[in-house]
Design a protein around this motif. Structure first.
Motif, PDB file in Angstrom:
ATOM      1  N   VAL A 259       0.833  -1.206   0.000  1.00 47.71           N
ATOM      2  CA  VAL A 259       0.000   0.000   0.000  1.00 47.71           C
ATOM      3  C   VAL A 259       0.864   1.252   0.000  1.00 47.71           C
ATOM      4  O   VAL A 259       0.648   2.183  -0.801  1.00 47.71           O
ATOM      5  N   THR A 282      -5.049   2.186  -6.912  1.00 49.95           N
ATOM      6  CA  THR A 282      -6.027   1.281  -7.523  1.00 49.95           C
ATOM      7  C   THR A 282      -5.356  -0.006  -7.990  1.00 49.95           C
ATOM      8  O   THR A 282      -5.896  -1.110  -7.817  1.00 49.95           O
ATOM      9  N   TRP A 285      -4.724  -2.186  -5.056  1.00 53.32           N
ATOM     10  CA  TRP A 285      -5.975  -2.823  -4.618  1.00 53.32           C
ATOM     11  C   TRP A 285      -6.289  -4.043  -5.486  1.00 53.32           C
ATOM     12  O   TRP A 285      -6.644  -5.113  -4.975  1.00 53.32           O
ATOM     13  N   LYS A 286      -6.137  -3.894  -6.800  1.00 53.13           N
ATOM     14  CA  LYS A 286      -6.386  -5.026  -7.699  1.00 53.13           C
ATOM     15  C   LYS A 286      -5.371  -6.150  -7.461  1.00 53.13           C
ATOM     16  O   LYS A 286      -5.713  -7.331  -7.539  1.00 53.13           O
ATOM     17  N   GLN A 288      -4.017  -6.878  -4.617  1.00 61.50           N
ATOM     18  CA  GLN A 288      -4.452  -7.545  -3.390  1.00 61.50           C
ATOM     19  C   GLN A 288      -5.628  -8.476  -3.670  1.00 61.50           C
ATOM     20  O   GLN A 288      -5.708  -9.575  -3.106  1.00 61.50           O
ATOM     21  N   GLN A 289      -6.540  -8.072  -4.538  1.00 64.09           N
ATOM     22  CA  GLN A 289      -7.666  -8.932  -4.901  1.00 64.09           C
ATOM     23  C   GLN A 289      -7.178 -10.222  -5.561  1.00 64.09           C
ATOM     24  O   GLN A 289      -7.686 -11.313  -5.276  1.00 64.09           O
ATOM     25  N   ARG A 322      -8.116  -6.095   1.737  1.00 62.31           N
ATOM     26  CA  ARG A 322      -8.748  -5.694   0.473  1.00 62.31           C
ATOM     27  C   ARG A 322      -9.811  -4.631   0.708  1.00 62.31           C
ATOM     28  O   ARG A 322      -9.900  -3.638  -0.036  1.00 62.31           O
ATOM     29  N   ASP A 323     -10.620  -4.801   1.763  1.00 66.25           N
ATOM     30  CA  ASP A 323     -11.677  -3.825   2.057  1.00 66.25           C
ATOM     31  C   ASP A 323     -11.084  -2.474   2.441  1.00 66.25           C
ATOM     32  O   ASP A 323     -11.637  -1.416   2.096  1.00 66.25           O
ATOM     33  N   GLN A 325      -8.220  -1.257   1.372  1.00 73.78           N
ATOM     34  CA  GLN A 325      -7.739  -0.632   0.137  1.00 73.78           C
ATOM     35  C   GLN A 325      -8.899  -0.119  -0.721  1.00 73.78           C
ATOM     36  O   GLN A 325      -8.769   0.908  -1.395  1.00 73.78           O
ATOM     37  N   GLU A 326     -10.016  -0.820  -0.683  1.00 70.04           N
ATOM     38  CA  GLU A 326     -11.184  -0.345  -1.437  1.00 70.04           C
ATOM     39  C   GLU A 326     -11.655   1.008  -0.909  1.00 70.04           C
ATOM     40  O   GLU A 326     -12.005   1.906  -1.687  1.00 70.04           O
ATOM     41  N   VAL A 329      -9.351   3.690  -2.144  1.00 61.88           N
ATOM     42  CA  VAL A 329      -9.620   4.046  -3.540  1.00 61.88           C
ATOM     43  C   VAL A 329     -10.849   4.940  -3.634  1.00 61.88           C
ATOM     44  O   VAL A 329     -10.847   5.968  -4.338  1.00 61.88           O
TER      45      VAL A 329
END
Length: 450
Positions: A259, A282, A285-286, A288-289, A322-323, A325-326, A329
């Motif tokens: 991050v 962003t 974040w992707k 991490q997904q 993940r949440d 980081q969402e 974003v």
């Protein structure tokens, strides 16, 4: 019989039996108290070399008490009848004298136990009976090891070896978890020598040192296998780690690096840095997904129960990451100084000149060293936005050396959130009922200074 209308005929016999039975009752009650105390203390003052060494005067006194009690029992065996045995006036006098001497020995023993508790504060969390069992077997570590779950939250036992042969002091080579199933070897064997509180303190140093050793090794291995870019390699790495706790620690450290790496964009006078940072955040974040999805796919393979538990814990933490980081974003956070990021519980590997560094937890302005308390291989609590807010409040209280009292209806997660924060910081957490707290506060005021 005293209520009978024929009492006058048998009054002499009735009064005689009343005195005899009262004498038997008093003597047998006192004898029972003496025997219970004697039986309780015998294993310590007769069979424990450590107690003999620490309390030589009381041990000598107890030897005399032991002879007196055995002589009383011998006289009772010879008398056969309680009436005959209790009719001897010297019996009650001997019992009173023995009880007084036993009280002196018991008082000295309580002071001895309080000294042991101050030397090894985790003894405060054991009952007196369990503590006496540990102290009486202090010279035999194999008998102390079964008591480990009483003062080590997640350790079931240590593996012991006897390099100098049977009958000698052993060395510990590793530990088994009582939360989940896991075995963590020690980098170096741990000799269990000296007094019980001394080698138990070394046991704490040993498992903390082992966890730090494997955390350093796992952090290097994570980078060598390029797990931050390859979810499959990350899954294989997770299954190979020795301690699940170390894997979760490395996972948190590398997530923070992912991050904050997105926030660090080289300045370019011709470009809008904010838009570039948003794009990098962003992308992180992707990334991490994708790592999370690879772990989910790993659960569809044939895994052992301990490995599956490790993967499930990693998924739980990855889902929370993940949440987070969402939200970064959506809120268009472009700086590591933003409160949305500062309010998260983060972990950094801080360089340490004498060694290879250590982990430090950071949240807002609180800085708390990772304590490396062994947690086993158990499940972790799902972290929600409300949990994150509780973490901010509780860690600020710890940072300011103040107390924290979560309030709310029963069953809303106050205790579990506190325990999970302790797990995140790798700190020992003991849960008591309020009456137990008051009892320890009155009986053992020394714990407040530990």
């Amino acid at each position: 019989m005293f209520a009978s209308r024929f009492l006058s005929t048998f009054e002499t016999q009735v009064v005689g039996w009343q005195k005899t039975l009262a004498n038997i009752s008093e003597t047998t009650n006192l004898l029972g108290e003496v025997l219970r105390t004697w039986d309780f203390l015998e294993n310590l003052f007769i069979h424990s070399e450590e107690v003999k060494k620490e309390l030589p005067d009381e041990s000598e006194r107890f030897l005399e008490i032991d002879d007196d009690v055995k002589q009383l029992l011998r006289r009772g065996f010879e008398a056969r009848f309680a009436k005959v045995f209790c009719a001897d006036p010297s019996i009650y006098q001997v019992l009173e004298k023995t009880q007084t001497q036993l009280s002196m020995c018991e008082k000295a023993l309580n002071e001895f136990m309080d000294g042991k508790r101050q030397a090894f504060p985790r003894f405060y969390f054991m009952s007196s009976a369990n503590l006496l069992d540990v102290l009486s077997n202090g010279n035999n570590p194999a008998r102390v090891v079964p008591q480990f779950p009483k003062f080590f939250n997640a350790i079931e036992k240590y593996d012991l070896e006897y390099p100098d042969g049977p009958g000698t002091r052993p060395v510990a080579t590793g530990m088994h978890a009582c939360i989940g199933k896991e075995f963590v070897p020690f980098p170096e064997p741990l000799p269990l020598n000296g007094k019980v509180e001394v080698y138990l303190e070394r046991c704490i140093e040993a498992f903390r040192g082992a966890l730090k050793h494997f955390a350093i090794r796992d952090l290097r291995s994570y980078a060598e296998h390029e797990c931050e870019a390859d979810g499959v390699a990350r899954g294989k790495w997770l299954l190979e780690v020795k301690a699940a706790q170390g894997a979760l620690l490395v996972q948190l450290i590398t997530w923070v690096q992912l991050v904050e790496g997105a926030f660090q964009v080289p300045p370019d006078p011709d470009d809008d840095d904010a838009e570039e940072v948003e794009m990098k955040v962003t992308e992180a974040w992707k990334r991490q997904q994708e790592l999370l999805l690879d772990l989910i796919r790993l659960t569809q393979t044939d895994l052992t129960k301990p490995d599956r538990q490790k993967v499930m814990c990693a998924i739980t933490l990855d889902a929370h990451n993940r949440d987070v980081q969402e939200r970064l974003v959506k809120d268009k956070v472009t700086s590591a100084d933003a409160f949305q990021w500062q309010s998260m519980l983060k972990c950094y590997w801080v360089p340490d000149p004498p060694g290879e560094g250590t982990a430090q937890m950071q949240i807002c302005d609180a800085r708390i060293w990772y304590a490396y308390e062994y947690l086993g291989n158990g499940p972790r609590l799902v972290v929600t936005p409300l949990t994150d807010r509780i973490y901010v409040t509780a860690t600020q209280a710890l940072h300011l050396n103040m107390g924290c009292a979560p309030a709310g209806p029963a069953g809303t997660g106050k205790t579990e959130s506190t325990k999970d924060l302790a797990n995140a910081l790798a700190r020992a957490c003991y849960v008591w009922s309020s009456d137990r707290i008051l009892q320890i506060a009155f009986e053992s005021p020394g714990i407040s200074s530990q």
